[in-house]
Design a protein around this motif. Structure first.
Motif, short mmCIF file in Angstrom:
data_model
loop_
_atom_site.label_atom_id
_atom_site.label_comp_id
_atom_site.label_asym_id
_atom_site.label_seq_id
_atom_site.Cartn_x
_atom_site.Cartn_y
_atom_site.Cartn_z
N THR A 51 0.97 -1.12 0.03
CA THR A 51 -0.08 0.21 -0.30
C THR A 51 0.82 1.21 0.02
O THR A 51 1.62 1.50 0.82
CB THR A 51 -0.74 -0.04 1.27
N SER A 52 0.68 2.28 -0.98
CA SER A 52 1.42 3.32 -1.16
C SER A 52 0.86 4.56 -0.24
O SER A 52 -0.39 4.35 0.17
CB SER A 52 1.57 3.84 -2.54
N PHE A 53 1.48 5.68 -0.27
CA PHE A 53 0.93 6.76 0.45
C PHE A 53 1.34 7.86 -0.56
O PHE A 53 1.92 7.77 -1.54
CB PHE A 53 1.39 6.94 1.86
N ASP A 54 0.61 8.98 -0.28
CA ASP A 54 0.82 10.18 -1.19
C ASP A 54 2.33 10.84 -0.92
O ASP A 54 2.67 11.60 0.10
CB ASP A 54 -0.06 11.50 -0.72
N TRP A 55 3.25 10.58 -1.80
CA TRP A 55 4.64 10.93 -1.90
C TRP A 55 4.76 12.19 -1.57
O TRP A 55 5.59 13.24 -1.28
CB TRP A 55 5.24 10.41 -3.03
N LYS A 56 3.55 13.19 -2.28
CA LYS A 56 3.82 14.55 -2.39
C LYS A 56 3.76 15.17 -0.96
O LYS A 56 4.08 16.33 -0.84
CB LYS A 56 2.53 15.29 -3.37
N GLN A 57 3.10 14.42 -0.08
CA GLN A 57 3.00 15.04 1.24
C GLN A 57 4.23 15.22 2.09
O GLN A 57 4.49 15.61 3.08
CB GLN A 57 1.82 14.37 2.14
N VAL A 58 5.18 14.49 1.52
CA VAL A 58 6.48 14.31 2.25
C VAL A 58 7.43 15.37 2.11
O VAL A 58 7.82 15.59 1.05
CB VAL A 58 7.34 12.80 1.99
N ASP A 59 7.87 15.85 3.23
CA ASP A 59 9.01 17.12 3.30
C ASP A 59 10.13 16.53 3.52
O ASP A 59 10.47 16.32 4.73
CB ASP A 59 8.46 18.33 3.98
N THR A 60 11.01 16.20 2.70
CA THR A 60 12.33 15.52 2.96
C THR A 60 13.29 16.45 3.75
O THR A 60 14.32 15.92 4.40
CB THR A 60 13.00 14.93 1.78
N ASN A 61 12.79 17.84 3.69
CA ASN A 61 13.86 18.73 4.26
C ASN A 61 13.85 18.61 5.72
O ASN A 61 14.79 19.21 6.33
CB ASN A 61 13.69 20.30 3.80
N VAL A 62 12.67 18.05 6.39
CA VAL A 62 12.70 17.78 7.71
C VAL A 62 13.86 16.63 8.27
O VAL A 62 14.06 16.56 9.45
CB VAL A 62 11.31 17.39 8.31
N LEU A 63 14.34 15.86 7.27
CA LEU A 63 15.10 14.69 7.89
C LEU A 63 16.53 15.02 7.29
O LEU A 63 16.98 14.61 6.40
CB LEU A 63 14.62 13.48 6.83
N LYS A 64 17.29 15.90 8.30
CA LYS A 64 18.51 16.49 7.97
C LYS A 64 19.69 15.47 7.98
O LYS A 64 20.35 15.60 7.07
CB LYS A 64 18.53 17.64 9.06
N GLU A 65 19.64 14.70 8.91
CA GLU A 65 20.55 13.87 8.83
C GLU A 65 20.50 12.22 8.55
O GLU A 65 21.16 11.40 8.73
CB GLU A 65 21.06 13.81 10.35
N LYS A 66 19.11 11.96 7.98
CA LYS A 66 18.71 10.50 8.05
C LYS A 66 19.06 10.19 6.27
O LYS A 66 18.69 11.19 5.35
CB LYS A 66 17.44 10.34 8.29
N LYS A 67 19.56 8.96 6.42
CA LYS A 67 19.45 8.19 4.86
C LYS A 67 17.95 7.77 4.63
O LYS A 67 17.84 6.70 5.41
CB LYS A 67 20.63 7.20 4.86
N LEU A 68 17.45 8.43 3.66
CA LEU A 68 15.55 7.74 3.51
C LEU A 68 15.74 6.67 2.76
O LEU A 68 16.17 6.71 1.44
CB LEU A 68 14.99 9.18 3.26
N ILE A 69 15.01 5.79 3.04
CA ILE A 69 14.57 4.57 2.40
C ILE A 69 12.90 4.96 2.11
O ILE A 69 12.27 4.89 2.83
CB ILE A 69 14.99 3.33 3.11
N LEU A 70 12.46 4.57 0.82
CA LEU A 70 11.15 4.70 0.49
C LEU A 70 10.80 3.29 0.15
O LEU A 70 11.34 2.78 -0.60
CB LEU A 70 10.98 5.59 -0.77
N ALA A 71 9.58 2.94 1.08
CA ALA A 71 8.86 1.69 0.49
C ALA A 71 7.23 2.00 0.59
O ALA A 71 6.94 3.17 0.85
CB ALA A 71 9.29 0.84 1.79
N GLY A 72 6.51 0.85 0.26
CA GLY A 72 5.12 1.21 0.39
C GLY A 72 4.49 1.20 -0.97
O GLY A 72 4.56 2.33 -1.26
N GLY A 73 4.07 0.13 -1.56
CA GLY A 73 3.28 0.12 -3.07
C GLY A 73 4.23 0.48 -3.91
O GLY A 73 3.54 0.60 -5.05
#
Length: 207
Positions: free
Chosen positions: A134-156
């Motif tokens: 099941t995916s989610f609305d990727w447009k809602q994600v503000d990646t700027n709030v994740l300053k130090e994290k390596k982001l992994i995208l999953a779901g759908g």
């Protein structure tokens, strides 16, 4: 673009996924239709290239049990998919991927202080914590709030939408499980296509 194929349960699929270019292989040790026996996971890991991440997925398991399984099968990374505390995360001896079901950016911002190098964004909860397709609305994600994290995208994610997801989120890694299955079984053709699509999206950006 780095790619994780999760929910691997047999040697052939694990080896082929790595041959096709997967950077990480995921093994589910929590309750799931893709739960793998420790001996099977070890047999698969023994056949994987050294540079490939071997990720164990756990949900609210004790630190002692995680460490025991990790040592036995040969994991290189731990994925926590429950309500594990920061203290529990810090006690682990391997790098941690903290998985969350995306709700809002305020929640994401709070996770900046969670002591994990990686943060995995998954879709809504289903019967299991992950792998629900099941995916989610990727447009809602503000990646700027994740300053130090390596982001992994999953779901759908699947071979048809992974390119657009990468262009929108620009994650460190994409993670797929049900999106490369046919009738609940990993499909080598879909795995190959998914990896090809994800890799080509990043090559287009570089040109």
């Amino acid at each position: 673009m780095k790619i994780k194929i999760c929910g691997i349960t047999d040697v052939e699929t694990g080896v082929k996924a790595a041959e096709y270019g997967a950077d990480a292989i995921g093994f589910v040790f929590a309750e799931s239709k893709r739960k793998v026996a420790e001996t099977t996971a070890k047999a698969i890991i023994d056949r994987l290239p050294q540079e490939v991440f071997k990720v164990g997925v756990f949900v609210n398991e004790s630190g002692e049990e995680i460490e025991r399984i990790a040592a036995f099968v040969g994991l290189t990374h731990i994925q926590l998919h429950g309500e594990e505390t920061a203290e529990m995360c810090e006690s682990l001896t391997l790098p941690v991927i903290k998985a969350i079901n995306f709700q809002n950016n305020e929640r994401l911002a709070e996770l900046n202080t969670y002591p994990s190098e990686f943060l995995l964004l998954d879709g809504p909860k289903g019967k299991y914590r992950g792998g629900n397709g099941t995916s989610f609305d990727w447009k809602q994600v503000d990646t700027n709030v994740l300053k130090e994290k390596k982001l992994i995208l999953a779901g759908g994610l699947n071979p048809d939408n992974v390119e657009s997801a990468i262009k929108m989120i620009n994650p460190y890694m994409v993670d797929v499980s049900s999106g490369v299955e046919t009738d609940g079984i990993k499909d080598l053709n879909k795995i190959k296509k998914f990896i090809s699509q994800a890799k080509s999206s990043r090559q287009e950006e570089v040109r």
